[in-house]
Design an enzyme around this catalytic site. Sequence first.
Site, short mmCIF file in Angstrom:
data_model
loop_
_atom_site.label_atom_id
_atom_site.label_comp_id
_atom_site.label_asym_id
_atom_site.label_seq_id
_atom_site.Cartn_x
_atom_site.Cartn_y
_atom_site.Cartn_z
N GLU A 34 0.78 -1.24 0.00
CA GLU A 34 0.00 0.00 0.00
C GLU A 34 0.82 1.30 0.00
O GLU A 34 0.58 2.17 0.83
CB GLU A 34 -0.98 -0.02 1.18
CG GLU A 34 -1.90 -1.24 1.14
CD GLU A 34 -2.78 -1.39 2.39
OE1 GLU A 34 -2.70 -0.53 3.28
OE2 GLU A 34 -3.52 -2.37 2.47
N ASN A 56 2.09 -4.71 -3.28
CA ASN A 56 0.70 -5.12 -3.03
C ASN A 56 -0.14 -3.88 -2.75
O ASN A 56 0.25 -3.04 -1.94
CB ASN A 56 0.70 -6.07 -1.81
CG ASN A 56 -0.60 -6.81 -1.64
OD1 ASN A 56 -1.17 -7.31 -2.61
ND2 ASN A 56 -1.09 -6.91 -0.41
N HIS A 62 -10.40 -6.39 -2.29
CA HIS A 62 -11.49 -6.32 -1.30
C HIS A 62 -12.63 -5.61 -2.02
O HIS A 62 -12.63 -4.39 -2.14
CB HIS A 62 -11.05 -5.53 -0.07
CG HIS A 62 -9.93 -6.19 0.67
ND1 HIS A 62 -10.07 -7.39 1.33
CD2 HIS A 62 -8.63 -5.83 0.83
CE1 HIS A 62 -8.92 -7.74 1.87
NE2 HIS A 62 -8.03 -6.81 1.59
N GLU A 115 -5.95 -10.71 -1.81
CA GLU A 115 -6.75 -10.59 -0.58
C GLU A 115 -8.25 -10.57 -0.91
O GLU A 115 -9.00 -9.73 -0.42
CB GLU A 115 -6.38 -9.31 0.18
CG GLU A 115 -4.90 -9.20 0.49
CD GLU A 115 -4.54 -8.00 1.36
OE1 GLU A 115 -5.45 -7.39 1.95
OE2 GLU A 115 -3.34 -7.69 1.44
N ASP A 155 -12.07 -10.82 -1.11
CA ASP A 155 -13.34 -11.07 -0.41
C ASP A 155 -14.41 -10.17 -1.01
O ASP A 155 -14.10 -9.18 -1.67
CB ASP A 155 -13.23 -10.92 1.13
CG ASP A 155 -12.54 -9.65 1.60
OD1 ASP A 155 -12.53 -8.65 0.85
OD2 ASP A 155 -12.02 -9.66 2.73
#
Length: 376
Positions: free
Chosen positions: A176, A219, A254, A283, A285
């Site tokens: 990030e 990432n 996400h 990641e 979801d």
Amino acid sequence: MRWGRILLVSLVCLGFPHIDDGIGVPRPAQTATLPGIQSNIPSVYATLAADFPVGAAVWRGALRGPHGELLKKHFNSITAENDMKWEHVEPVEGEFTFGAADELVSFAKANHMLVRGHTLVWHEQNPSWLFKDAQGREMTPTPENKALLLQRLERHVRAVVSHFGTDVYAWDVVNEPIDPGQPDGFRHSAWYRITGTDYIVTAFRVAHEAAPAAKLYINEYGTTNPRKRALLLKLVRKLKSRGVPIYGVGHQMHVNLDYPRASAITKTVHMFAALGMDNQITELDVSVYRNDQQYSSAPAALLVRQGYRYRDLFKCFRKLRGSISAVTFWGLADDRTWLTHYPVDRPNWPLLFDAELQAKPAYWGVVNPRRLPRPN
Ligand code: G3I
């Protein structure tokens, strides 16, 4: 039967002496009363074996009992949700604690699973000593502090990456670093304020020195956002032109039921692939919320919509096979997900398996969309 249950509960309790780490909290008794995993449904990773490995982010409690069985059956890669982060592996300067992370790696090795390392450098989950100067004060941007911080970074990355060696095949080296809200596009974390972008270069250089075969990623979340994507592309180009050993981009993913559209994901992956970058979904979801709603139990219609959303996402990922080399879910089942605390405390059901570890429509959307219930 009753004595069997009591014995089982006791054994599980003995096996889980410190199970409450504050998130999702599967209590021992609750674990013991889980119905057991479904043995008669296809394995997620086996279904996708021709496309890419499929992972889950986990903690040590997920290695045992029915959670461990679910993990082994459906996933062939794991990521430490928290246990490889700086505050966990170097809580005190120069003192490394790898216990929990080592447990995850041992489990993965014993079960022939890959391990993605997460994460070497981030602006969160750092110990308080990290950004203190030689006199114990908060660091200000001076040449001395920059040298000290880069030295700490170098030691940390070398120690952590060397410790795991070839057991970790891929690392989220920097997490990030982009902030589209800043005029210069960089997140103004302590890392950036004190070292500029040198922390990024140092982290990649040292990780590569410590494990030359490891695949090294930057990432980031929200990579389909046009401004954020442009900033990340610019950074990647700059790193490549300086010979920094970056292998790919991790797209956290996400997402929710509608955003981002699959076409935006495809476009984004193509743009990074055109720079010679590998891509991983790191990641994944799917939140059932779009704004500040709150449901006390999962609305059935939304879970079906989520199943179709997962279908569309995996259709997109599979078409990108070759440009996407792995997909990891940010959790194993809905009994434990960071989304029950973010952006506010509320129930959420973002993963493939429900809190009792049973397959949801989301699972069928990935494995066999023909089994999805009709949308209503
Ligand atoms: O371990 C302590 C426990 O001792 C204490 O009782 C409890 C009280 O709240 O907190 C526990 O620590 C929590 C930790 O998760 C482990 O459960 C922290 O408060 C909590 O902040 C931490 O959240 C993690 C978060 O990163 C930190 O920002 C989430 O589990 C984790 O899923 C999340 O993961 C991040 C990725 O690393 C990067 N991308 C975004 C993603 C979601 O935020």
